[in-house]
Design a protein around this motif. Structure first.
Motif, PDB file in Angstrom:
ATOM      1  N   TYR A 236       0.787  -1.219   0.000  1.00 59.06           N
ATOM      2  CA  TYR A 236       0.000   0.000   0.000  1.00 59.06           C
ATOM      3  C   TYR A 236       0.828   1.281   0.000  1.00 59.06           C
ATOM      4  O   TYR A 236       0.288   2.360  -0.153  1.00 59.06           O
ATOM      5  CB  TYR A 236      -0.952  -0.017   1.200  1.00 59.06           C
ATOM      6  CG  TYR A 236      -1.891  -1.181   1.106  1.00 59.06           C
ATOM      7  CD1 TYR A 236      -2.940  -1.171   0.198  1.00 59.06           C
ATOM      8  CD2 TYR A 236      -1.701  -2.323   1.871  1.00 59.06           C
ATOM      9  CE1 TYR A 236      -3.780  -2.257   0.071  1.00 59.06           C
ATOM     10  CE2 TYR A 236      -2.546  -3.417   1.747  1.00 59.06           C
ATOM     11  CZ  TYR A 236      -3.576  -3.372   0.848  1.00 59.06           C
ATOM     12  OH  TYR A 236      -4.409  -4.452   0.715  1.00 59.06           O
TER      13      TYR A 236
ATOM     14  N   LEU B  78       2.920   2.389  -2.221  1.00 58.30           N
ATOM     15  CA  LEU B  78       2.922   3.047  -3.521  1.00 58.30           C
ATOM     16  C   LEU B  78       1.769   4.033  -3.649  1.00 58.30           C
ATOM     17  O   LEU B  78       1.933   5.113  -4.204  1.00 58.30           O
ATOM     18  CB  LEU B  78       2.861   2.002  -4.634  1.00 58.30           C
ATOM     19  CG  LEU B  78       3.011   2.517  -6.052  1.00 58.30           C
ATOM     20  CD1 LEU B  78       4.381   3.162  -6.238  1.00 58.30           C
ATOM     21  CD2 LEU B  78       2.820   1.401  -7.043  1.00 58.30           C
ATOM     22  N   SER B  79       0.628   3.689  -3.101  1.00 60.22           N
ATOM     23  CA  SER B  79      -0.529   4.591  -3.155  1.00 60.22           C
ATOM     24  C   SER B  79      -0.264   5.876  -2.379  1.00 60.22           C
ATOM     25  O   SER B  79      -0.715   6.950  -2.772  1.00 60.22           O
ATOM     26  CB  SER B  79      -1.761   3.904  -2.576  1.00 60.22           C
ATOM     27  OG  SER B  79      -2.066   2.757  -3.319  1.00 60.22           O
TER      28      SER B  79
ATOM     29  N   ALA C 230       2.123   8.143  -4.573  1.00 58.66           N
ATOM     30  CA  ALA C 230       1.829   8.166  -6.004  1.00 58.66           C
ATOM     31  C   ALA C 230       1.909   9.566  -6.615  1.00 58.66           C
ATOM     32  O   ALA C 230       2.483   9.748  -7.689  1.00 58.66           O
ATOM     33  CB  ALA C 230       0.456   7.563  -6.276  1.00 58.66           C
TER      34      ALA C 230
ATOM     35  N   MET D 125       5.498  10.655  -6.950  1.00 59.96           N
ATOM     36  CA  MET D 125       6.172   9.881  -7.997  1.00 59.96           C
ATOM     37  C   MET D 125       5.730  10.309  -9.381  1.00 59.96           C
ATOM     38  O   MET D 125       6.538  10.361 -10.302  1.00 59.96           O
ATOM     39  CB  MET D 125       5.900   8.382  -7.815  1.00 59.96           C
ATOM     40  CG  MET D 125       6.784   7.754  -6.803  1.00 59.96           C
ATOM     41  SD  MET D 125       6.791   5.954  -6.807  1.00 59.96           S
ATOM     42  CE  MET D 125       5.206   5.495  -7.359  1.00 59.96           C
ATOM     43  N   GLN D 126       4.465  10.606  -9.538  1.00 57.89           N
ATOM     44  CA  GLN D 126       3.977  11.064 -10.844  1.00 57.89           C
ATOM     45  C   GLN D 126       4.705  12.333 -11.260  1.00 57.89           C
ATOM     46  O   GLN D 126       5.087  12.488 -12.415  1.00 57.89           O
ATOM     47  CB  GLN D 126       2.472  11.320 -10.788  1.00 57.89           C
ATOM     48  CG  GLN D 126       1.654  10.073 -10.692  1.00 57.89           C
ATOM     49  CD  GLN D 126       0.193  10.363 -10.415  1.00 57.89           C
ATOM     50  OE1 GLN D 126      -0.257  11.495 -10.514  1.00 57.89           O
ATOM     51  NE2 GLN D 126      -0.551   9.343 -10.050  1.00 57.89           N
TER      52      GLN D 126
ATOM     53  N   GLY E 208      -1.380   9.747 -14.043  1.00 55.56           N
ATOM     54  CA  GLY E 208      -2.064   9.079 -12.945  1.00 55.56           C
ATOM     55  C   GLY E 208      -3.140   8.122 -13.396  1.00 55.56           C
ATOM     56  O   GLY E 208      -3.783   7.499 -12.581  1.00 55.56           O
TER      57      GLY E 208
ATOM     58  N   TYR F  20      -0.453   4.386 -13.664  1.00 59.57           N
ATOM     59  CA  TYR F  20      -0.547   4.114 -12.232  1.00 59.57           C
ATOM     60  C   TYR F  20      -1.355   2.844 -11.993  1.00 59.57           C
ATOM     61  O   TYR F  20      -0.984   2.001 -11.162  1.00 59.57           O
ATOM     62  CB  TYR F  20      -1.185   5.293 -11.501  1.00 59.57           C
ATOM     63  CG  TYR F  20      -1.469   4.995 -10.055  1.00 59.57           C
ATOM     64  CD1 TYR F  20      -0.437   4.939  -9.131  1.00 59.57           C
ATOM     65  CD2 TYR F  20      -2.758   4.721  -9.620  1.00 59.57           C
ATOM     66  CE1 TYR F  20      -0.683   4.630  -7.799  1.00 59.57           C
ATOM     67  CE2 TYR F  20      -3.017   4.418  -8.305  1.00 59.57           C
ATOM     68  CZ  TYR F  20      -1.981   4.382  -7.404  1.00 59.57           C
ATOM     69  OH  TYR F  20      -2.220   4.063  -6.096  1.00 59.57           O
TER      70      TYR F  20
ATOM     71  N   LEU G 234       0.731  -0.211 -12.437  1.00 59.67           N
ATOM     72  CA  LEU G 234       1.668  -0.438 -11.329  1.00 59.67           C
ATOM     73  C   LEU G 234       1.022  -1.111 -10.127  1.00 59.67           C
ATOM     74  O   LEU G 234       1.644  -1.926  -9.457  1.00 59.67           O
ATOM     75  CB  LEU G 234       2.281   0.884 -10.867  1.00 59.67           C
ATOM     76  CG  LEU G 234       3.414   1.454 -11.681  1.00 59.67           C
ATOM     77  CD1 LEU G 234       3.808   2.811 -11.126  1.00 59.67           C
ATOM     78  CD2 LEU G 234       4.598   0.524 -11.709  1.00 59.67           C
ATOM     79  N   VAL G 235      -0.205  -0.760  -9.820  1.00 61.05           N
ATOM     80  CA  VAL G 235      -0.845  -1.291  -8.619  1.00 61.05           C
ATOM     81  C   VAL G 235      -1.847  -2.406  -8.913  1.00 61.05           C
ATOM     82  O   VAL G 235      -2.283  -3.074  -7.988  1.00 61.05           O
ATOM     83  CB  VAL G 235      -1.557  -0.178  -7.805  1.00 61.05           C
ATOM     84  CG1 VAL G 235      -0.567   0.830  -7.300  1.00 61.05           C
ATOM     85  CG2 VAL G 235      -2.655   0.472  -8.602  1.00 61.05           C
TER      86      VAL G 235
ATOM     87  N   TYR H 189       9.354   5.859 -16.097  1.00 59.14           N
ATOM     88  CA  TYR H 189       8.277   4.934 -15.746  1.00 59.14           C
ATOM     89  C   TYR H 189       8.704   3.489 -15.972  1.00 59.14           C
ATOM     90  O   TYR H 189       8.390   2.611 -15.176  1.00 59.14           O
ATOM     91  CB  TYR H 189       7.026   5.256 -16.567  1.00 59.14           C
ATOM     92  CG  TYR H 189       5.901   4.283 -16.337  1.00 59.14           C
ATOM     93  CD1 TYR H 189       5.138   4.342 -15.174  1.00 59.14           C
ATOM     94  CD2 TYR H 189       5.606   3.293 -17.267  1.00 59.14           C
ATOM     95  CE1 TYR H 189       4.107   3.450 -14.950  1.00 59.14           C
ATOM     96  CE2 TYR H 189       4.577   2.389 -17.048  1.00 59.14           C
ATOM     97  CZ  TYR H 189       3.831   2.481 -15.892  1.00 59.14           C
ATOM     98  OH  TYR H 189       2.822   1.594 -15.670  1.00 59.14           O
TER      99      TYR H 189
ATOM    100  N   ARG I 222       9.367  -2.488  -9.773  1.00 59.79           N
ATOM    101  CA  ARG I 222       8.140  -2.924  -9.077  1.00 59.79           C
ATOM    102  C   ARG I 222       7.973  -4.431  -9.232  1.00 59.79           C
ATOM    103  O   ARG I 222       7.646  -5.128  -8.273  1.00 59.79           O
ATOM    104  CB  ARG I 222       6.928  -2.169  -9.641  1.00 59.79           C
ATOM    105  CG  ARG I 222       5.615  -2.541  -9.012  1.00 59.79           C
ATOM    106  CD  ARG I 222       5.461  -1.976  -7.638  1.00 59.79           C
ATOM    107  NE  ARG I 222       4.082  -2.172  -7.193  1.00 59.79           N
ATOM    108  CZ  ARG I 222       3.720  -2.230  -5.943  1.00 59.79           C
ATOM    109  NH1 ARG I 222       4.597  -2.068  -4.994  1.00 59.79           N
ATOM    110  NH2 ARG I 222       2.473  -2.415  -5.621  1.00 59.79           N
TER     111      ARG I 222
END
Length: 104
Positions: free
Chosen positions: A15, A17-18, A21, A24-25, A32, A36, A39-40, A88, A95
């Motif tokens: 969690y 990464l959330s 986010a 990171m963007q 996004g 994104y 990634l998740v 990215y 990841r």
């Protein structure tokens, strides 16, 4: 105690990464939307699903302490390198590298 701590870290990184986010963007320069979500979502599920059987087999035939150490080392290296990504694609590869050993 070590296995419990490892499981807590594994749960938290899922969690984390959330939580970062938006930063990171901005820093890595991805949108996004679908990037994104990849990634998740699918990458997360695919990496964990595909690594379950091989790591399960390794758990049967190898010493668990050594496998846990290798998995933690790989996960730690990927996590550390994620702090230095500039694109990215680098983030996506790291990841995946981070998620594969999380089954150990």
């Amino acid at each position: 105690l070590i296995v419990t701590g490892t499981n807590v870290i594994n749960f938290l990184h899922t969690y984390l990464l959330s939580a970062v986010a938006v930063a990171m963007q901005r820093d890595v320069g991805f949108n996004g939307g679908w990037q994104y979500a990849v990634l998740v979502g699918p990458i997360f599920t695919l990496a964990k699903t595909l690594s379950a059987a091989p790591i399960g087999k390794l758990l049967e035939i190898s010493q668990r302490v050594h496998l846990l150490a290798y998995c933690m080392l790989t996960w730690s290296a990927a996590t550390t390198l994620m702090g230095f990504v500039t694109s990215y694609n680098q983030l996506l590869v790291l990841r995946i590298m981070q998620l594969l050993p999380s089954r150990g």
